[in-house]
Motif scaffolding. Structure first.
Motif, short mmCIF file in Angstrom:
data_model
loop_
_atom_site.label_atom_id
_atom_site.label_comp_id
_atom_site.label_asym_id
_atom_site.label_seq_id
_atom_site.Cartn_x
_atom_site.Cartn_y
_atom_site.Cartn_z
N PHE A 107 0.90 -1.22 -0.01
CA PHE A 107 -0.15 -0.11 -0.06
C PHE A 107 0.85 1.25 -0.08
N ASN A 118 -1.88 1.47 -5.36
CA ASN A 118 -1.21 2.59 -5.31
C ASN A 118 -1.69 3.56 -6.60
N ASP A 131 -8.04 4.52 0.64
CA ASP A 131 -7.44 3.48 1.07
C ASP A 131 -8.45 2.90 1.98
N SER A 179 -12.95 4.51 -3.38
CA SER A 179 -11.91 4.09 -4.06
C SER A 179 -11.32 4.15 -5.07
N TYR A 203 3.39 -0.89 3.95
CA TYR A 203 2.90 0.30 3.42
C TYR A 203 3.77 1.61 3.79
N LEU A 236 -0.32 5.75 2.99
CA LEU A 236 -1.34 5.32 3.81
C LEU A 236 -1.45 6.40 4.77
N ASN A 267 -6.52 4.84 8.08
CA ASN A 267 -5.99 3.89 6.86
C ASN A 267 -5.05 2.86 7.79
#
Length: 767
Positions: free
Chosen positions: A219, A248, A287, A345, A369, A373, A382
């Motif tokens: 992420f 991404n 996210d 999203s 991540y 995020l 997130n």
């Protein structure tokens, strides 16, 4: 095909991460920085058990390293620090500070290493050399005249554990907890989110987990630019058939394909390893909605299994024994509509269901991540949503599974471990009181946003900067630079000239220090330091290059010099002894934090590092309930407090392969095909058509906020790119001026640089 606009050249990037492009970049910067052959050999000692820790990213350092355990970014950082270019007092005799203000970030730092201490002379508008003892005495006298609560002690992520411990102690002995650091600008959302859900502020994954995982979710982290050495672990996982599912906004080269520059066969044949098996271009700020969709699909698969008499998809035994709040979370997921998930999203339900199906087939899933995020209004949410995803199938606290936040700067996580925090509850204040015989302040200090608020309100009298380029890294540039000039005192401990030195306070000092790669000779002999990596492992680091100048002092020596000039003598704190022998600082650290640093001096050269205790990695949850906590998201919207009018576009900031944080190595970004300028704006061809724009057109951006502050950046060249509809991307830190100071993550106050609603205007004036 390429098209140029002014100084910008735009090409179609096709190369993988790594490969000959990476080798060429390393060769170029070694040449540009005039790094002698003998110093270029230092790269062979980078991230080695008996060598020095890279001064750029904090990625983990293996016990059994590759022959070349450095990446393109790390080589650039080493070349930048060991450059033979230098600037002394004569440079500042030739240039006024007003003149230097007009130079860009690259040109300022490219002048070379700072070599003498400097004080600003308002009469001539120039920095002039000053003796070290005089600088310490003047700074100390000023600090003694100020109210302690009005002084800020900022630190970037490069300072060692030893320096950071001394710096934090100095601030508290002075009388405040005003210890913001670069964590406040990136992973504070991690520290808050993980602490309240799994009871630790750091990740649970170590390097060995990459060899045991059978699925990786990725992420918001550009591995090819920000932590390229991780590509070795990702490539090895892919060769074992491990799926890597990426979320991404941009299709980043490092997450698409990789040619290992350490493999002669791959270099000769041009072989590429496909990194991501699924690539989902989530809408910036989407996210939470994306993870909600994954969880909804997982519950549906569990329903089908249960109804069909098959084995449950959810790890019900783990949920019962180790978690709380699942029922509330489950109800929220079931109540959430797919139409809302898709809208927020930017992804289709079928895509999320496809990713969820892979997740459910894996027995050990790792979630990696980055700031994609954390730097959002709902950045903490997130992080907690990602924890929810892992908890559903018990993917925390077992081999090959867990949460892996990728920290940016080389010791930013370690600084927090040894006391750099504005939160008094996170520092062992009672222990410090017992150990050093003083009463530590108990009031909360300022974090980065609060320090900026204090500066804007004229409530800060002095700013001490242990590294970094604060004024360039923070939001609200227009207001901040004006207010910064009204500060009574600014002190910057630095290796290179940067924007924070030419935007200065009324009294301003630049104190040049040794770099980590340089030999640090003290009264007790050459000194070593220590750092913590992203996986919570501690490593020794030994300087190996000759110092850029004999006039430089080490960071510990500078901190001690200011402290001695400021504080009343304390028989329990021997600053001179600490500077002479850093092992005595480590003894003090071990006394303060015995659980983490017992036998520190004996363990600091452990191959692969020694790890601090991470309870959640062993399924011990240091939460109020002693269980891992499911949390219900407050909302799906990723950008709730800026205008959502149809005329706006959602901007998110990115970094190039020619930079590390605010350090700009070049104006080129070969992964995105941009050469010669960083004043560009990436936009989808559909949005270009919608706004009647062509490649090379020049535009301006204005923040879509109605708070009475004009935030505008002009002179941005349009570059067509694969960006989600309604979204655009541009470079950090050039576009920081568009971020309102109040536009930060709830709870953590991390600036929300990854989702800024803006209005596009045609503009051909320079920014």
């Amino acid at each position: 095909m390429s098209k140029s606009s002014g100084d910008v050249r735009i090409e179609n990037p096709l190369m993988p991460a790594g490969g000959w492009g990476s080798l060429g970049e390393v060769t170029t910067i070694l040449f540009d920085q005039r790094v002698p052959l003998k110093d270029s050999r230092l790269l062979l000692k980078q991230n080695k058990p008996d060598g020095y820790a890279c001064v750029s990213c904090a990625w983990a350092k293996p016990a059994n390293p590759h022959p070349f355990e450095f990446c393109e970014s790390g080589a650039k950082a080493t070349a930048w620090e060991t450059t033979s270019k230098s600037i002394g007092a004569d440079f500042f005799q030739q240039h006024t500070v007003t003149e230097l203000e007009a130079w860009d970030d690259h040109r300022l730092e490219d002048q070379g290493r700072l070599t003498v201490p400097l004080r600003y002379d308002a009469h001539t508008d120039k920095y002039r050399e000053i003796a070290w003892d005089t600088a310490f005495a003047e700074i100390g006298a000023a600090l003694r005249s100020y109210e302690p609560k009005k002084v800020v002690f900022y630190s970037s992520g490069r300072a060692s554990l030893e320096t950071s411990y001394m710096y934090g102690l100095f601030a508290r002995m002075y009388g405040n907890n005003n210890l913001p650091d670069s964590s406040n600008m990136c992973h504070e959302s991690t520290s808050v989110g993980l602490q309240k859900t799994i009871g630790v502020p750091v990740g649970t994954v170590v390097l060995d987990d990459f060899e045991k995982t059978d699925c990786i979710f990725f992420f918001g982290q550009n591995v090819g630019v920000n932590s390229p050495r991780m590509l070795h672990q990702l490539q090895a996982a892919r060769k074992r058939g491990v799926p890597i599912i990426t979320f991404n906004p941009l299709r980043e080269r490092g997450l698409v394909s990789f040619t290992n520059p350490q493999s002669p066969l791959e270099m000769l044949t041009g072989h590429e390893t496909a990194i991501s098996t699924q690539y989902h271009q989530v809408k910036p700020g989407g996210d939470t909605a994306a993870v909600m969709g994954l969880c909804k699909a997982i519950l549906a698969l569990d329903d089908a299994a249960r109804n069909g008499g098959a084995q449950r998809v959810l790890d019900t035994a783990f949920l019962l024994e180790h978690t709380q709040g699942f029922e509330e979370f489950e109800a929220a997921v079931r109540a959430c509509e797919w139409s809302d998930i898709e809208r927020e999203s930017g992804l289709w339900r079928t895509d999320l269901e496809s990713a969820a199906a892979v997740y459910c087939k894996a027995s050990a899933v790792m979630a990696i991540y980055g700031m994609g995020l954390t730097q959002h209004r709902n950045g903490v949410q997130n992080v907690t949503m990602m924890v929810n995803l892992l908890l559903l199938r018990g993917n925390i606290g077992k081999p090959g599974a867990g949460v892996c936040p990728v920290r940016g700067h080389s010791n930013v996580q370690g600084q927090r471990t040894v006391g750099i925090t504005e939160k008094p509850e996170l520092a062992p204040l009672d222990k410090l009181k017992e150990q050093f015989g003083f009463e530590p302040p108990r009031e909360p200090g300022m974090n980065t946003v609060e320090a900026c608020e204090g500066i804007l309100a004229n409530k800060v009298q002095a700013f001490i900067g242990l590294g970094g380029n604060f004024v360039r890294a923070v939001p609200e540039r227009g207001l901040m630079e004006a207010a910064w000039r009204e500060l009574p005192l600014t002190v910057q401990i630095a290796t290179k000239l940067n924007r924070n030195h030419v935007i200065h306070g009324k009294a301003s000092y630049i104190l040049p220090c040794l770099g980590r790669i340089e030999i640090d000779r003290q009264a007790g002999g050459p000194q070593d330091v220590s750092v913590e990596d992203s996986t919570a492992c501690m490593h020794g680091s030994r300087g190996m290059a000759e110092p850029a100048a004999a006039t430089l002092l080490s960071e510990p020596a500078i901190v001690a010099g200011i402290a001695k000039a400021t504080l009343a003598p304390n028989p329990r704190v021997d600053w001179d002894r600490w500077v002479a022998d850093y092992s005595t600082v480590r003894e003090a650290i071990a006394e303060t934090y015995p659980e983490i640093f017992h036998d520190f001096n004996q363990r600091m050269w452990t191959r692969g590092g020694f790890r601090k205790p991470v309870a959640a990695a062993n399924r011990v949850w240091k939460t109020e309930s002693s269980k891992a906590v499911f949390t219900v998201p407050e909302e799906l919207k990723g950008n709730p407090d800026l205008s959502g009018a149809p005329a706006t576009l959602r901007l998110f900031t990115v970094r190039s392969d020619g930079q590390f944080n605010t350090t700009i190595y070049s104006h080129d970004d070969r992964f995105r095909g941009v050469y010669g300028s960083r004043m560009v704006l990436f936009m989808s061809r559909a949005d270009m058509a919608k706004h009647a724009l062509a490649q090379g057109d020049v535009v301006a951006l204005r923040t879509a906020a109605s708070d009475g502050v004009e935030r505008r950046v002009a002179g941005l060249t349009i570059v067509p790119y694969d960006v989600p509809p309604g979204c655009i991307a541009g470079y950090f830190p050039e576009l920081n001026g568009l971020i309102p100071l109040w536009h930060h993550a709830k709870e953590s106050k991390v600036p929300a640089a990854k989702a800024i609603d803006v209005i596009l205007e045609r503009d051909r004036r320079p920014s």
